[in-house]
Design an enzyme around this catalytic site. Structure first.
Site, PDB file in Angstrom:
ATOM      1  N   SER A 169      48.925  14.618  63.409  1.00 48.49           N
ATOM      2  CA  SER A 169      50.057  13.684  63.356  1.00 48.49           C
ATOM      3  C   SER A 169      51.313  14.295  63.988  1.00 48.49           C
ATOM      4  O   SER A 169      52.104  13.587  64.620  1.00 48.49           O
ATOM      5  CB  SER A 169      50.332  13.221  61.919  1.00 48.49           C
TER       6      SER A 169
ATOM      7  N   HIS B 118      55.751  24.365  59.893  1.00 44.78           N
ATOM      8  CA  HIS B 118      55.249  24.769  58.576  1.00 44.78           C
ATOM      9  C   HIS B 118      55.855  23.851  57.515  1.00 44.78           C
ATOM     10  O   HIS B 118      57.063  23.590  57.536  1.00 44.78           O
ATOM     11  CB  HIS B 118      55.629  26.225  58.304  1.00 44.78           C
TER      12      HIS B 118
HETATM   13  C1  GRF Z   1      51.414  19.830  58.856  1.00 48.43           C
HETATM   14  O1  GRF Z   1      51.839  19.652  57.544  1.00 48.43           O
HETATM   15  C2  GRF Z   1      52.004  21.068  59.436  1.00 48.43           C
HETATM   16  O2  GRF Z   1      53.276  21.370  58.938  1.00 48.43           O
HETATM   17  C3  GRF Z   1      51.035  22.125  59.012  1.00 48.43           C
HETATM   18  O3  GRF Z   1      49.772  21.524  59.088  1.00 48.43           O
HETATM   19  C4  GRF Z   1      49.918  20.124  58.927  1.00 48.43           C
HETATM   20  C5  GRF Z   1      49.282  19.501  60.128  1.00 48.43           C
HETATM   21  O4  GRF Z   1      49.271  18.097  60.049  1.00 48.43           O
HETATM   22  N1  GRF Z   1      51.163  23.326  59.807  1.00 48.43           N
HETATM   23  P1  GRF Z   1      48.988  17.262  61.345  1.00 48.43           P
HETATM   24  O5  GRF Z   1      47.616  17.713  61.867  1.00 48.43           O
HETATM   25  O6  GRF Z   1      50.061  17.525  62.330  1.00 48.43           O
HETATM   26  O7  GRF Z   1      48.946  15.834  60.879  1.00 48.43           O
END
Ligand code: GRF
Length: 213
Positions: free
Chosen positions: A14, A111
């Site tokens: 996402s 993060h």
């Molecule tokens: C997000 O919460 C990001 O902060 C963390 O992993 C998750 C990835 O979600 N590092 P997406 O694949 O971008 O939806």
């Protein structure tokens, strides 16, 4: 001319989608030239391909634990695509110096906590268990220490009564999708400065509104 960036993912993607959405804007200073996953089954790969972005799987499993060799293969793909900046977006592998040193100052990670609080996994559960009232997300430059690099951008959200990890995580994710495109733009435009103490500072306010079309 737009700068060239790649996005590394392992899953749903996402944040990748938020970067692709921002990059479609004519004024956005970065184009996404490659999406790369260590997991061929990552949902984000199909999303990227459907959006017309070159999407490549470099599975880590055939490398049988040789992380350096896996990363050297990733590096070769990044070089072939003439990538200038790399965004980790839910890329679930610890990095070795092969990638970290090659992309020092040019690789970002997002993060889901207000670093330096809650590095590592399960950040929303840990934030709730700690009873913090403010939680959020961080975009930082990648260094060898996990979730330790200089902070480029952060956004905070309230922790509300009755929150679960899911409800809190969803609130944070909305802010992730806003700050990541802004942080990448700032890095690409050269308005992120590293002080000798290695903290990152924006020379100018973030160059784009937090919400992009
Ligand atoms: C997000 O919460 C990001 O902060 C963390 O992993 C998750 C990835 O979600 N590092 P997406 O694949 O971008 O939806």
């Amino acid at each position: 001319m737009k700068r060239r960036a790649a996005i590394l993912i392992s899953g749903r993607g996402s944040n990748m989608e938020s970067l692709l959405r921002a990059a479609r804007h004519p004024d956005y200073p970065v184009e996404i030239v490659l999406v790369l996953s260590n997991r061929p089954e990552a949902a984000g790969l199909a999303t990227a391909a459907a959006a017309g972005i070159p999407a490549l799987a470099i599975d880590h499993r055939p490398f049988k634990g040789d992380r350096g060799a896996h990363e050297a293969t990733i590096n070769a793909a990044l070089t072939t695509a003439r990538v200038e900046f790399v965004c980790l977006a839910g890329y679930m592998r610890l990095l070795t110096p092969v990638l970290v040193e090659a992309w020092a100052g040019r690789m970002l990670n997002i993060h889901p906590s207000l670093l330096p609080a809650f590095p590592g996994l399960h950040t929303h559960e840990r934030a709730l268990a700690a009873g913090v009232k403010i939680h959020g997300c961080t975009v930082h430059l990648v260094t060898q220490g996990m979730d330790e690099g200089p902070i480029v951008a952060q956004a905070a959200v309230p922790v509300l009564p009755g929150d679960t990890a899911e409800s809190l995580g969803a609130r944070v994710l909305v802010r992730e999708h806003a700050i990541y495109p802004a942080a990448l733009a700032a890095l690409a435009l050269g308005v992120v400065a590293l002080s000798p103490g290695a903290e990152a500072a924006l020379l100018n306010p973030l160059p784009l509104p937090a919400t992009l079309p």
